[in-house]
Design an enzyme around this catalytic site. Sequence first.
Site, PDB file in Angstrom:
ATOM      1  CD  GLU A  26      -6.718   5.280   3.025  1.00  0.00           C
ATOM      2  OE1 GLU A  26      -5.787   4.950   3.778  1.00  0.00           O
ATOM      3  OE2 GLU A  26      -6.549   5.494   1.806  1.00  0.00           O
TER       4      GLU A  26
ATOM      5  CG  ASP B  72      -2.243   0.726   0.940  1.00  0.00           C
ATOM      6  OD1 ASP B  72      -2.240   1.682   0.126  1.00  0.00           O
ATOM      7  OD2 ASP B  72      -3.269   0.377   1.548  1.00  0.00           O
TER       8      ASP B  72
END
Length: 630
Positions: free
Chosen positions: A517, A311
């Site tokens: 997020e 990521d």
Amino acid sequence: MGRSSIPIVGITILLLCCCLVSFSEAEYLKYKDPKQPLNVRIKDLLKRMTLEEKIGQMVQIERAVATSDVMKNYFIGSVLSGGGSVPAPKASPEAWVQLVNQLQSGSLSTRLGIPMIYGIDAVHGHNNVYKATIFPHNVGLGATRDPLLLKKIGDATALEVRATGIQYVFAPCIAVCRDPRWGRCYESYSEDPQVVRTMTEIIPGLQGDIVGNKLKGVPFVAGKNKVAACAKHYVGDGGTNKGINENNTVISYNGLLSIHMPAYLDAIAKGVSTVMVSYSSWNGKKMHANHFLVTDYLKNKLKFKGFVISDWMGIDRITSPPGANYSYSVQAGVSAGIDMIMVPYNFTIFIDDLTYQVKNKIIPMSRIDDAVSRILRVKFVMGLFENPLADQSLVNQLGSKEHRELAREAVRKSLVLLKNGKSGETPLLPLPKKIAKILVAGSHADNLGYQCGGWTITWQGLGGNDLTVGTTILNAVKQTVDPATEVVFNENPDSNFVKSNKFSYAIVVVGEPPYAETYGDSLNLTIAEPGPSTITNVCSYIRCVVVLVTGRPVVVQPYLSKIDALVAAWLPGTEGQGVADTLFGDYGFSGKLARTWFKSVDQLPMNVGDKHYDPLFSFGFGLTTNSTNY
């Protein structure tokens, strides 16, 4: 004279031979021959590569630091656009194609001419791009229970992504969100792993249907109109403690395999090209450093043959604080089995560090060769060597009418009707179109940005109606009712306004602001003001339907008795007309909750099958109505 002529003739012959050899090599290189078997091409190219060229393939950098010279000089394997990273504000598809091709030209000018692959977060349509079709977020798509619809959405998304020259998407997210307090819960199809498994049908939509007897785990992409997909975030990202983003998932090995792993089996069986590793930990071990789960399980046991990608700055976050010991992070991440590192900015530091570790045998060359082989496999499979440059033949696919109609269908099927009429009263829905005067109220009624949510044009999303092209719920209502019906919009009316205007009924649209997020992590899951005030001021005096625009279940029990009808619209995207289609009965409600709707956050986490299961609305709940169009 005669003595001197002999070496000249010899030199001439030698040069001629060299030229013939060079011509022969230029004429035929196995790795450039699409007729050669895949593994032959990979081995042929790998043996020609220097360490510098191999490590370059393992690097993914951000568009902002990418130039054709950088691509050429560092042999960069991949570029990405992070959330909101665009060539220019409201850039056209032609501008995107030009950007991608400019960077690709740098890659093609290298000694071996290995094309780069460009990645982007296309998580609900091609969501970074102006005028793209924005589909409902996954939380809504899970409520459709319609795998064929997901496949069509994958196909449409692939065409819109390819319209901009991009070949790789960081989607789908196959997280199993077990706690709605998690800020990424809207990226998850369901709390139920079986629902998530069925939704992986988006992968053959993105990549194409596998043809022939393909070996298990080998990636598959069916040509220039399809994209490489990415199953993420491996593994357990949706099970963190209290839903805290990037936190620790505490669960047994059997629990991990039964809840969070199943969709990966389906993704691999469907030929998914890449897998992205999660920021989170499993029982205290960072996934970016977990050799057992990345290499032993994913690669060896599940036979996954595509590449594993980190990521964003994922290896940096192996340490706390991030970057505290970067050399260790490089060693731990690459040794765990991560093949491509999303750096994304300071790529020279990563290259230097990894080069040092390989030269000093800290990381074996076999690990580098495995990583590069996997990256090359994906590039070969998707035809990138044969068709490295994009053209403008698909630009009309971006935001096409056909795709918007598909998104509108997805909105209709994602809506979940939670209440329809107070006890003893007739149902409110479907609403009559021909009536004297109606009120539309609420912060989310005329706000395209709120309707789309996070990961839209920018990472965190935007408010207002200037971010892209679409239809707000208010405008959809206006387009649906009879021309003689007066539609009055007041975002946050007071009770006197409501009482004095003789409205026949009201549509109140409220919910959450956009987030993504960690910024979406919430311990209270309440509707922000003025949402509750709007519900009270309107629904206390006239019949009302409340439409919730949220990325997850939220606290609604305190207002439920005032509300006549309640609809979970999730984050529907640009095609708000789908909401009006269903409210007014052109289509019936059919969506079913893919998430448990709690009474109080004190009950969380609470999922279907738990011993103490006492929800406000159960998993699978959803009232139905019939279409009024016979």
